[in-house]
Design a protein around this motif. Structure first.
Motif, mmCIF file in Angstrom:
data_model
loop_
_atom_site.group_PDB
_atom_site.id
_atom_site.type_symbol
_atom_site.label_atom_id
_atom_site.label_comp_id
_atom_site.label_asym_id
_atom_site.label_seq_id
_atom_site.Cartn_x
_atom_site.Cartn_y
_atom_site.Cartn_z
ATOM 1 N N ASP A 156 0.812 -1.217 0.000
ATOM 2 C CA ASP A 156 0.000 0.000 0.000
ATOM 3 C C ASP A 156 0.849 1.273 0.000
ATOM 4 N N LEU A 157 1.872 1.313 0.851
ATOM 5 C CA LEU A 157 2.737 2.499 0.901
ATOM 6 C C LEU A 157 3.575 2.623 -0.374
ATOM 7 N N VAL A 158 4.020 1.496 -0.884
ATOM 8 C CA VAL A 158 4.802 1.519 -2.125
ATOM 9 C C VAL A 158 4.020 2.205 -3.247
ATOM 10 N N GLU A 159 2.729 1.979 -3.298
ATOM 11 C CA GLU A 159 1.899 2.596 -4.331
ATOM 12 C C GLU A 159 1.923 4.114 -4.233
ATOM 13 N N GLN A 160 2.063 4.645 -3.032
ATOM 14 C CA GLN A 160 2.131 6.094 -2.858
ATOM 15 C C GLN A 160 3.428 6.658 -3.444
ATOM 16 N N TYR A 161 4.521 5.934 -3.305
ATOM 17 C CA TYR A 161 5.789 6.347 -3.904
ATOM 18 C C TYR A 161 5.689 6.312 -5.426
ATOM 19 N N GLU A 162 5.037 5.286 -5.948
ATOM 20 C CA GLU A 162 4.943 5.123 -7.400
ATOM 21 C C GLU A 162 4.201 6.280 -8.057
ATOM 22 N N GLU A 163 3.301 6.894 -7.317
ATOM 23 C CA GLU A 163 2.547 8.024 -7.868
ATOM 24 C C GLU A 163 3.423 9.228 -8.169
ATOM 25 N N VAL A 164 4.612 9.290 -7.567
ATOM 26 C CA VAL A 164 5.531 10.409 -7.819
ATOM 27 C C VAL A 164 6.795 9.929 -8.524
ATOM 28 N N ASP A 336 -4.181 10.352 15.171
ATOM 29 C CA ASP A 336 -5.388 10.938 14.582
ATOM 30 C C ASP A 336 -5.034 12.147 13.726
ATOM 31 N N PHE A 337 -4.044 12.920 14.163
ATOM 32 C CA PHE A 337 -3.571 14.039 13.354
ATOM 33 C C PHE A 337 -3.062 13.529 12.007
ATOM 34 N N TYR A 338 -2.329 12.410 12.047
ATOM 35 C CA TYR A 338 -1.824 11.812 10.809
ATOM 36 C C TYR A 338 -2.990 11.408 9.896
ATOM 37 N N ARG A 339 -3.974 10.755 10.459
ATOM 38 C CA ARG A 339 -5.109 10.303 9.663
ATOM 39 C C ARG A 339 -5.851 11.481 9.024
ATOM 40 N N GLU A 340 -6.010 12.554 9.789
ATOM 41 C CA GLU A 340 -6.863 13.664 9.355
ATOM 42 C C GLU A 340 -6.121 14.721 8.543
ATOM 43 N N ASN A 341 -4.816 14.884 8.780
ATOM 44 C CA ASN A 341 -4.096 15.993 8.158
ATOM 45 C C ASN A 341 -2.949 15.592 7.235
ATOM 46 N N ILE A 342 -2.448 14.373 7.357
ATOM 47 C CA ILE A 342 -1.308 13.936 6.554
ATOM 48 C C ILE A 342 -1.729 12.909 5.509
ATOM 49 N N ILE A 349 -3.694 3.089 5.546
ATOM 50 C CA ILE A 349 -2.415 2.390 5.691
ATOM 51 C C ILE A 349 -2.045 2.256 7.165
ATOM 52 N N LEU A 350 -2.247 3.310 7.929
ATOM 53 C CA LEU A 350 -1.957 3.251 9.358
ATOM 54 C C LEU A 350 -2.859 2.233 10.048
ATOM 55 N N ASP A 351 -4.132 2.222 9.713
ATOM 56 C CA ASP A 351 -5.057 1.275 10.339
ATOM 57 C C ASP A 351 -4.607 -0.166 10.099
ATOM 58 N N LYS A 352 -4.231 -0.467 8.858
ATOM 59 C CA LYS A 352 -3.782 -1.831 8.540
ATOM 60 C C LYS A 352 -2.466 -2.150 9.250
ATOM 61 N N LEU A 353 -1.557 -1.161 9.277
ATOM 62 C CA LEU A 353 -0.256 -1.379 9.908
ATOM 63 C C LEU A 353 -0.402 -1.654 11.397
ATOM 64 N N GLU A 354 -1.275 -0.942 12.064
ATOM 65 C CA GLU A 354 -1.496 -1.185 13.492
ATOM 66 C C GLU A 354 -1.948 -2.618 13.739
ATOM 67 N N GLN A 355 -2.823 -3.124 12.880
ATOM 68 C CA GLN A 355 -3.294 -4.503 13.016
ATOM 69 C C GLN A 355 -2.158 -5.493 12.777
ATOM 70 N N GLU A 356 -1.341 -5.219 11.783
ATOM 71 C CA GLU A 356 -0.221 -6.114 11.483
ATOM 72 C C GLU A 356 0.787 -6.136 12.616
ATOM 73 N N ILE A 357 1.081 -4.983 13.200
ATOM 74 C CA ILE A 357 2.021 -4.926 14.323
ATOM 75 C C ILE A 357 1.478 -5.724 15.499
#
Length: 363
Positions: A156-164, A336-342, A349-357
């Protein structure tokens, strides 16, 4: 637990890999270089690679972990290609600042780079996820396991890099982050009005603002002087970097906070990578895979050796469990700041990562 390992990352990037060769989270699995050369790269090295030169830039200098990684990559590529492919490595400042290097990678001036989320975070917003405090396990070994196996990161994060126009080939830790300062930093109250250096990403600034600090972005090339003259009161980095950059010479304390890990990314220009011949791409992919366990051992060695250097002149501060819990409590709203502003994907991605951790650590 997810069993994706590094093979998922390389498959997503178009490389071929054997699951049995996937990284095991940093444990020593033997000399992968020799095995790969005997079984796979011997034929390639004696084959017909066209003569070419690749540029590999990093954000560090000398024998620091990123430069050690780039130089080892260059050495292996040279050997496997029979000397036909030369990888020219550049340390920090060799081709400009950290932000200059991101642009050079996007434009194809450089083909490969080690990037960090603090500096690439304004280009790939989602990468600022690595700046969240107390998100990853305190164990460096478990953190590397997450980086190897996480679908949220490696897909999922890799796809964000690919966009640029960028292609991450691997994520790896340079070790746990620690704080240095000219007064003890053992509890959140110690950060009140504290001038904390960050790499300048919005997320990093928010993280330290949550403790009451006054964060400000500085290039590390200017940081020693800023700490020495009091422009900055403190900074964060892995132990090896603190010592090798001599920050401990102008800071009286180092807090073993382990509040985060310094995550580095082996990143390539996507157009260049996609345009490689099949043999060249296989060469890159297998070498990146081999280096996952190699660089884990290298960062561990450097961080352990440099700790003894710092202890000779600098007072070591440890955080009590009670104060650590207070830090964690203050850090949680930053997610939450990350989810709402970043985040550009509403924090998915953060939600999935938290579950994986949670699945990996059992906590």
């Amino acid at each position: 637990m997810l069993l994706l390992a590094l093979g998922v990352l390389l498959a997503a990037c178009g490389g071929d890999t054997d699951e049995e060769e996937a990284d095991n989270g940093g444990e020593d699995t033997g000399d992968n270089t020799e095995e790969t050369t005997d079984d796979g790269s011997g034929e390639e090295a004696s084959g017909d690679f066209e003569e070419q030169e690749w540029i590999f830039i990093t954000e560090e200098t000398g024998e620091q972990v990123q430069m050690a990684y780039a130089d080892e990559f260059a050495k292996r590529i040279d050997e496997k290609s029979g000397g036909n492919i030369t990888v020219e490595t550049y340390e920090f400042g060799g081709l400009g600042s950290e932000t200059d290097q991101v642009v050079q990678l996007q434009e194809g001036t450089a083909q490969l780079a080690v990037t960090s989320p603090g500096f690439i975070g304004n280009t790939v917003k989602e990468s600022q996820i690595f700046g969240l405090h107390f998100l990853f396990p305190e164990s460096v070994e478990e953190t590397q396991q997450v980086l190897n196996e996480s679908e949220a990161i490696n897909v999922d994060l890799v796809e964000q890099y690919e966009e640029v126009g960028l292609e991450p080939l691997a994520f790896w830790t340079e070790g746990a982050m620690q704080w240095t300062s000219n007064k003890p930093l053992a509890a959140p109250a110690d950060f009140e009005n504290f001038k904390m250096r960050t790499q300048g990403s919005e997320l990093q600034n928010e993280s330290y603002g949550a403790y009451g600090a006054n964060p400000d972005g500085y290039s590390w090339g200017e940081l020693y002087t800023a700490l020495e003259n009091g422009t900055m009161d403190g900074q964060e980095n892995p132990i090896f970097f603190i010592a090798d950059a001599s920050f401990h010479e102008v800071q009286d304390y180092m807090t073993l906070s382990n509040h985060n890990n310094y995550v580095a990314t082996t990143t390539v220009n996507q157009e260049w990578y996609d345009g490689l011949g099949e043999a060249e791409r296989a060469l890159v992919d297998e070498t990146v895979e081999e280096l996952q366990s190699w660089v884990f051992d290298e960062q561990k060695r450097q961080n352990e050796e440099f700790l003894s250097v710092i202890e000779e002149t600098t007072e070591i501060v440890e955080i009590s469990e009670e104060d650590r819990e207070e830090f964690k409590e203050l850090a949680m709203p930053v997610r939450d700041f990350y989810r709402e502003n970043i985040s550009t994907v509403d924090g998915a991605i953060l939600d999935k990562l938290e579950q994986e951790i949670e699945e990996i650590t059992g906590e």
